[in-house]
Scaffold this motif. Structure first.
Motif, PDB file in Angstrom:
ATOM      1  N   GLY A   1       0.806  -1.207   0.000  1.00  0.00           N
ATOM      2  CA  GLY A   1       0.000   0.000   0.000  1.00  0.00           C
ATOM      3  C   GLY A   1       0.840   1.257   0.000  1.00  0.00           C
TER       4      GLY A   1
ATOM      5  N   ASN B   1       0.310   5.849  -0.176  1.00  0.00           N
ATOM      6  CA  ASN B   1      -0.648   6.940  -0.078  1.00  0.00           C
ATOM      7  C   ASN B   1      -0.170   8.122  -0.898  1.00  0.00           C
ATOM      8  OD1 ASN B   1       1.169   8.471   1.652  1.00  0.00           O
ATOM      9  ND2 ASN B   1       0.513   7.140   3.314  1.00  0.00           N
TER      10      ASN B   1
ATOM     11  N   ILE C   1       2.760   2.723   2.908  1.00  0.00           N
ATOM     12  CA  ILE C   1       2.031   2.341   4.119  1.00  0.00           C
ATOM     13  C   ILE C   1       2.772   1.160   4.732  1.00  0.00           C
ATOM     14  CG2 ILE C   1      -0.152   1.492   5.070  1.00  0.00           C
ATOM     15  CD1 ILE C   1      -1.544   2.812   2.610  1.00  0.00           C
TER      16      ILE C   1
ATOM     17  N   GLY D   1      -4.168   3.286   7.109  1.00  0.00           N
ATOM     18  CA  GLY D   1      -3.925   4.183   5.984  1.00  0.00           C
ATOM     19  C   GLY D   1      -3.885   5.642   6.371  1.00  0.00           C
ATOM     20  N   LEU D   2      -4.851   6.089   7.163  1.00  0.00           N
ATOM     21  CA  LEU D   2      -4.898   7.498   7.558  1.00  0.00           C
ATOM     22  C   LEU D   2      -3.696   7.860   8.426  1.00  0.00           C
ATOM     23  CD1 LEU D   2      -6.423  10.176   7.438  1.00  0.00           C
ATOM     24  CD2 LEU D   2      -7.739   9.407   9.436  1.00  0.00           C
TER      25      LEU D   2
ATOM     26  N   ALA E   1      -0.801   8.299   6.184  1.00  0.00           N
ATOM     27  CA  ALA E   1      -0.859   9.556   5.431  1.00  0.00           C
ATOM     28  C   ALA E   1      -0.364  10.724   6.281  1.00  0.00           C
ATOM     29  CB  ALA E   1      -2.281   9.808   4.941  1.00  0.00           C
TER      30      ALA E   1
ATOM     31  N   HIS F   1     -10.320  10.882   3.252  1.00  0.00           N
ATOM     32  CA  HIS F   1     -10.040   9.799   2.301  1.00  0.00           C
ATOM     33  C   HIS F   1     -10.897  10.043   1.060  1.00  0.00           C
ATOM     34  CE1 HIS F   1      -9.130   5.206   2.045  1.00  0.00           C
ATOM     35  NE2 HIS F   1      -8.892   5.833   0.912  1.00  0.00           N
TER      36      HIS F   1
ATOM     37  N   ASP G   1      -9.329   5.416  -3.825  1.00  0.00           N
ATOM     38  CA  ASP G   1      -8.233   4.447  -3.887  1.00  0.00           C
ATOM     39  C   ASP G   1      -8.047   3.999  -5.326  1.00  0.00           C
ATOM     40  OD1 ASP G   1      -8.050   4.389  -1.065  1.00  0.00           O
ATOM     41  OD2 ASP G   1      -9.537   2.802  -0.950  1.00  0.00           O
TER      42      ASP G   1
ATOM     43  N   THR H   1      -6.288   0.579  -7.277  1.00  0.00           N
ATOM     44  CA  THR H   1      -5.659  -0.733  -7.126  1.00  0.00           C
ATOM     45  C   THR H   1      -5.016  -1.111  -8.449  1.00  0.00           C
ATOM     46  OG1 THR H   1      -7.285  -1.398  -5.480  1.00  0.00           O
ATOM     47  CG2 THR H   1      -6.024  -3.159  -6.523  1.00  0.00           C
TER      48      THR H   1
ATOM     49  N   TYR I   1      -1.657  -0.914  -4.120  1.00  0.00           N
ATOM     50  CA  TYR I   1      -2.809  -0.015  -4.129  1.00  0.00           C
ATOM     51  C   TYR I   1      -2.365   1.330  -3.587  1.00  0.00           C
ATOM     52  CZ  TYR I   1      -3.128  -1.087   0.858  1.00  0.00           C
ATOM     53  OH  TYR I   1      -2.841  -1.246   2.197  1.00  0.00           O
TER      54      TYR I   1
ATOM     55  N   GLU J   1      -3.919   4.819  -1.685  1.00  0.00           N
ATOM     56  CA  GLU J   1      -4.993   5.532  -1.010  1.00  0.00           C
ATOM     57  C   GLU J   1      -4.755   7.026  -1.195  1.00  0.00           C
ATOM     58  OE1 GLU J   1      -5.084   4.279   3.072  1.00  0.00           O
ATOM     59  OE2 GLU J   1      -5.628   2.218   2.529  1.00  0.00           O
TER      60      GLU J   1
ATOM     61  N   TYR K   1      -5.664  10.902  -0.153  1.00  0.00           N
ATOM     62  CA  TYR K   1      -6.203  11.753   0.910  1.00  0.00           C
ATOM     63  C   TYR K   1      -6.116  13.203   0.481  1.00  0.00           C
ATOM     64  CZ  TYR K   1      -5.978   7.582   3.747  1.00  0.00           C
ATOM     65  OH  TYR K   1      -6.170   6.309   4.222  1.00  0.00           O
TER      66      TYR K   1
END
Length: 138
Positions: free
Chosen positions: A3, A5, A38, A44-45, A48, A67, A70, A72, A79, A81, A83
């Protein structure tokens, strides 16, 4: 699947977007949004906010992140994410990973000769414009 971000930071008057100029591949020499990896077990948050502080010195007290979406990438086994947030006040930005700058909102963020991400930055900016009242609140 790994992951990552991406963080869209708008200034407090909503007329600038924080960008960086990539100094290494991928996308060396192109403008990009800030973000990063990540870590295993990290929300995730939280990731970030951590990446944002590491790359820009912007803290949780300076901004509320929302958020947005996303992506993928199945063939790349990762992936992303996305923000977005608006600064509560003017802040001093500093980081040593990539040079940081405030971009006006008028460029063509879909221009792949200038911006990383195969047009994704343009798509993300368009989404923020569509849902500005929801995603750029404190």
């Amino acid at each position: 699947m790994q992951g990552y971000n991406v963080i869209m930071v708008y200034n407090n008057t909503l007329d600038r977007l924080l960008m960086c100029k990539r100094i290494k591949d991928p996308y060396k020499g192109l403008s990009n949004l800030v973000g990063g990896k990540i870590e295993a077990g990290e929300a995730g948050l939280d990731s970030a906010y951590r990446e944002l502080f590491e790359e820009t010195s912007i803290s949780r007290e300076d901004i509320t992140l929302h958020h947005l979406m996303d992506f993928t990438y199945y063939y790349q086994h990762c992936y992303v994410e996305v923000y977005v947030g608006k600064l509560r006040r003017d802040v001093e930005i500093s980081g040593d990973e990539n040079p940081l700058y405030w971009s006006e909102l008028t460029p063509d963020f879909f221009d792949m000769s200038l911006y990383a991400g195969e047009g994704n930055i343009g798509h993300m900016v368009a989404q923020v414009n569509m849902y500005k009242d929801a995603v750029l609140r404190d």
